[in-house]
Design an enzyme around this catalytic site. Structure first.
Site, PDB file in Angstrom:
ATOM      1  N   SER A 577     137.636   0.306  -0.773  1.00 41.21           N
ATOM      2  CA  SER A 577     136.551  -0.394  -0.116  1.00 41.21           C
ATOM      3  C   SER A 577     136.800  -1.901  -0.071  1.00 41.21           C
ATOM      4  O   SER A 577     137.827  -2.345   0.415  1.00 41.21           O
ATOM      5  CB  SER A 577     135.250  -0.039  -0.830  1.00 41.21           C
ATOM      6  OG  SER A 577     134.160  -0.259  -0.016  1.00 41.21           O
ATOM      7  N   ASP A 663     132.720   7.644   8.213  1.00 38.64           N
ATOM      8  CA  ASP A 663     132.379   6.535   7.322  1.00 38.64           C
ATOM      9  C   ASP A 663     131.640   5.451   8.096  1.00 38.64           C
ATOM     10  O   ASP A 663     132.200   4.810   8.976  1.00 38.64           O
ATOM     11  CB  ASP A 663     133.660   5.968   6.709  1.00 38.64           C
ATOM     12  CG  ASP A 663     133.380   5.011   5.568  1.00 38.64           C
ATOM     13  OD1 ASP A 663     132.234   4.552   5.442  1.00 38.64           O
ATOM     14  OD2 ASP A 663     134.312   4.729   4.803  1.00 38.64           O
ATOM     15  N   HIS A 709     131.818   7.393   2.886  1.00 38.41           N
ATOM     16  CA  HIS A 709     132.013   6.350   1.880  1.00 38.41           C
ATOM     17  C   HIS A 709     131.148   6.645   0.661  1.00 38.41           C
ATOM     18  O   HIS A 709     130.319   5.851   0.257  1.00 38.41           O
ATOM     19  CB  HIS A 709     131.609   5.016   2.503  1.00 38.41           C
ATOM     20  CG  HIS A 709     132.310   3.849   1.905  1.00 38.41           C
ATOM     21  ND1 HIS A 709     133.510   3.394   2.352  1.00 38.41           N
ATOM     22  CD2 HIS A 709     131.980   3.033   0.882  1.00 38.41           C
ATOM     23  CE1 HIS A 709     133.877   2.343   1.650  1.00 38.41           C
ATOM     24  NE2 HIS A 709     132.967   2.107   0.753  1.00 38.41           N
TER      25      HIS A 709
END
Length: 720
Positions: A577, A663, A709
């Protein structure tokens, strides 16, 4: 614990880019041993199950984007053509990357098979020793295992007396994970939130308990919820990754729902919690740097919420309650680190806040738990874990240093305020969770040995300090096999994050233990921008200080090599991330330090993302990255380190990226473009260099069709 405290302490970052994919523990499910009760489905018309897993107490971190690029506009304009062309280009890129992945992954089948078998063996060895969290309400205990919620008596260990209250599979939520459970004070109702791996939104299911559990109501798009009374539930709704409304719904004969609170500022995110003594519900409105709390009196829930203290720029605060006093965890005053203050409920303004306890410098407050006569603080200092036990009666403070191997706390959920013991678990990347208890009566720490957890004896833990470019000392935690010789020849995996004031995830992972057993060295670099040394550590690595995190990472890797922990040709770097910003930047500035990089859902195009205010989180993220649209200096600064913007023709390490088709936090388009640009730069360098046997890096993108995510199941995590 303090309502939503973990969310607050880790940077108030619902929008953060990092979410650790912790493996869901496979526990022995009682479902097959219990005769299931019948369910009656009522009022299920709204129940579209859009959800994803999130263990209780966890935060959903950065950048949940719902990218509107590629949306078709029904008109014959130039804009329509460009969007359609963009869609087609991305579709072709996606297809090309999937073909490349299929070709590359085929080469690793034998290795994959061996690793998978070993991980399954480790998982079965360690995970089954861990039970699921228990929620005790009076004489009853509620717990979840494998998508089922069970009820048992507190002191009854006979599995035959356990009742099943809820099953995700039988109610049509087979792809969902149970995120949160809240039991009403009189135990007539149970509220559950469910999430799937493919979505950010949760569904709240409210059930009537009793001999025949009944699904009473289903509410879509719920983020947090708490019972105000036996039959009044308050909850926040989530839309486009934002929570700005609080609703109240009743389950009396006069059923009704109403809007209780609305947040007008797009930088603020709202959640709801409950004080430990159930006296107040707290409406917590937080930006990255500022907070405001409103109280709902649980004795009079239909009265208007009351404000504790109007938001003051740069001041974060959070509320607990005890004996008609508010205990306020806040950054107010100097230094701007967390301190515990208190004030009367009737006059809760900042002018009445009195200092109760201040933390030492460079100490990180991880969690806090209130009991009737004690407060326990879970702290980190210089990489070591501590408990500070504060007595409300004698005002004494006892500090207890925890075992040196421990890197993470996990507080057991919902301890009773009057409990005489506080239970928690300690863990590290290579040590499975081990249960401990602190006894208030005995004033000592007790190591629990209820279940036999195999002890890891062959792993050595070392804590180092690297000197960064500006002389700041940066902590590093290193793990390696005690029997390893010639460490400079061993492979090294370096971990980095450095954003939002979030610590590196150092909880137990089977794959980390596997690497240790196979001779790897693991290093965790606690660079600025993270939260390991408190709030200042975060401030020193965000906005116009972001390059400090990059300098810290470089200094850490260089020190590891200087001390004989591996060497560049055996060094890999891992990030997820927002950690992709520093990892990607290092690839551009100092590629010679590393041989390979592994990125999971990486944030690699800061500049273009922060220029797009139509994305739902861009405005609230300006407190972390700056506002390049309003500030020319900020634009130039972001451009100076942004991984995508600084790709150049040079020798790069090999790069393996995992991305998710669904995502919303990290749009797939940006990752595809980054991979294409990086691969071209590496190939251009190889073709322009006449050296014989010139090395060309592997640049691999694995695009997962499912998942997002968020957390994943053990099976999906294993496949990755």
């Amino acid at each position: 614990s303090c309502v939503g405290l973990r969310n607050l302490l880790q940077g108030l970052i619902f929008s953060d880019r990092y979410y650790s994919k912790r493996n869901h523990l496979q526990t022995i499910c009682l479902y097959s041993k219990i005769k299931q009760k019948k369910f009656h489905i009522l009022d299920f018309s709204r129940g579209t199950c859009t959800h994803r897993t999130l263990p209780p107490g966890s935060i959903l971190p950065r950048r949940l984007f719902s990218s509107k690029e590629g949306t078709k506009i029904p008109s014959k304009t130039t804009q329509n053509t460009s969007i359609t062309t963009s869609e087609l280009l991305n579709k072709n890129l996606l297809k090309s990357e999937q073909e490349n992945w299929n070709d590359m992954s085929a080469r690793y089948k034998a290795m994959t098979k061996r690793i998978k078998e070993k991980l399954e063996e480790l998982h079965n060895k360690y995970a089954l020793n861990s039970g699921s969290p228990r929620i005790r309400v009076g004489e009853n205990v509620y717990f979840e295992e494998n998508g089922c919620i069970f009820l048992s008596k507190a002191d009854d260990v006979d599995e035959a007396n356990v009742d099943i209250l809820f099953s995700t599979e039988d109610l049509g939520f087979s792809d969902a994970f149970i995120q949160r459970i809240r039991i009403s004070p009189d135990q007539r109702y149970m509220a559950i939130s469910l999430k799937s791996e493919n979505s950010e939104e949760a569904t709240c299911v409210i059930m009537t308990l009793g001999d025949f559990p009944v699904v009473k109501k289903v509410i879509s798009n719920v983020f947090s919820f708490e019972w105000a009374t036996n039959d009044v539930l308050c909850y926040t709704s989530q839309k486009n990754l934002k929570c700005q409304n609080v609703f109240m719904t009743t389950f009396t004969n006069k059923k009704h729902a109403k809007l209780v609170y609305t947040e007008q500022d797009a930088r603020f995110f709202v959640d709801i919690g409950c004080t430990k003594d159930r006296r107040f519900l707290t409406i917590n409105s937080n930006s990255k740097t500022t907070s405001e709390v409103w109280l709902i009196d649980c004795r009079h829930p239909f009265k208007l919420p009351t404000l504790v203290q109007a938001r003051t720029k740069g001041v974060i605060y959070h509320i607990e309650h005890r004996n008609d006093e508010l205990y306020i965890l806040t950054t107010y005053g100097e230094p701007a680190e967390y301190k515990l203050m208190k004030a009367p409920v009737a006059s809760s303004g900042m002018e009445n806040w009195q200092l109760f306890y201040a933390l030492e410098e460079k100490t990180k407050l991880v969690d806090l738990e209130m009991f009737s006569d004690y407060c326990i603080m879970f702290l980190k200092n210089a990489g070591h874990l501590y408990l500070n036990v504060i007595s409300f009666v004698s005002h004494s403070v006892q500090s207890i240093k925890l075992p040196a191997w421990a890197c993470e706390f996990e507080l057991e959920s919902h301890p009773e305020p009057t409990a005489s013991t506080c239970y928690f678990q300690l863990t590290s990347p290579v040590h499975p969770p081990k249960r401990f208890a602190y006894s208030f009566k005995e004033n000592n720490l007790i190591e629990q040995a209820v279940q036999e957890v195999p002890i890891i004896t062959n792993c050595h833990t070392t804590r180092l300090l690297a000197k960064s470019k500006d002389e700041t000392l940066v902590p590093i935690t290193v793990f390696h096999n005690m029997n390893s010789k010639e460490l400079h020849r061993k492979p090294l995996l370096v971990h980095v994050y450095g954003a939002y004031g979030i610590d590196l995830n150092m909880s137990f992972r089977e794959e980390k233990l596997l690497l240790i057993e196979e001779g790897w060295i693991l290093a965790y670099c606690h660079v600025r921008g993270g939260g390991e040394l408190g709030l200042r550590w975060h401030r020193d690595g965000c906005q116009h200080n972001k390059l400090k995190g990059l300098h810290d990472l470089k200094a850490c890797i260089m020190l590891l090599h200087e001390l004989g922990f591996s060497q560049p040709k055996y060094t890999a770097l891992a990030a997820a991330s927002a950690g992709g910003v520093l990892a990607g930047a290092l690839c551009n500035t100092d590629p010679e330090l590393i041989k390979a990089v592994v990125l999971q859902a990486p944030f690699v195009d800061v500049l273009n993302t922060m220029m797009q205010t139509h994305l739902p989180l861009t405005i609230e993220e300006q407190e972390e990255w700056g506002n390049p649209l309003a500030d020319e200096k900020c634009l130039k600064y972001i451009k100076s380190y942004c991984p995508y913007q600084n790709i150049k023709t040079q020798r790069y390490p090999s790069v393996f990226i995992t991305a998710y088709e669904n995502d919303q936090r990290i749009p797939l388009t940006g990752v595809l473009q980054y991979v294409q640009k990086l691969r071209k730069a590496a190939l251009d360098h190889a073709s322009s260099t006449s050296k014989k046997g010139n090395w060309i890096p592997n640049i691999i993108l694995d695009i997962q069709a499912s998942g997002s995510h968020c957390d994943s199941s053990w099976e999906d995590s294993l496949n990755e």
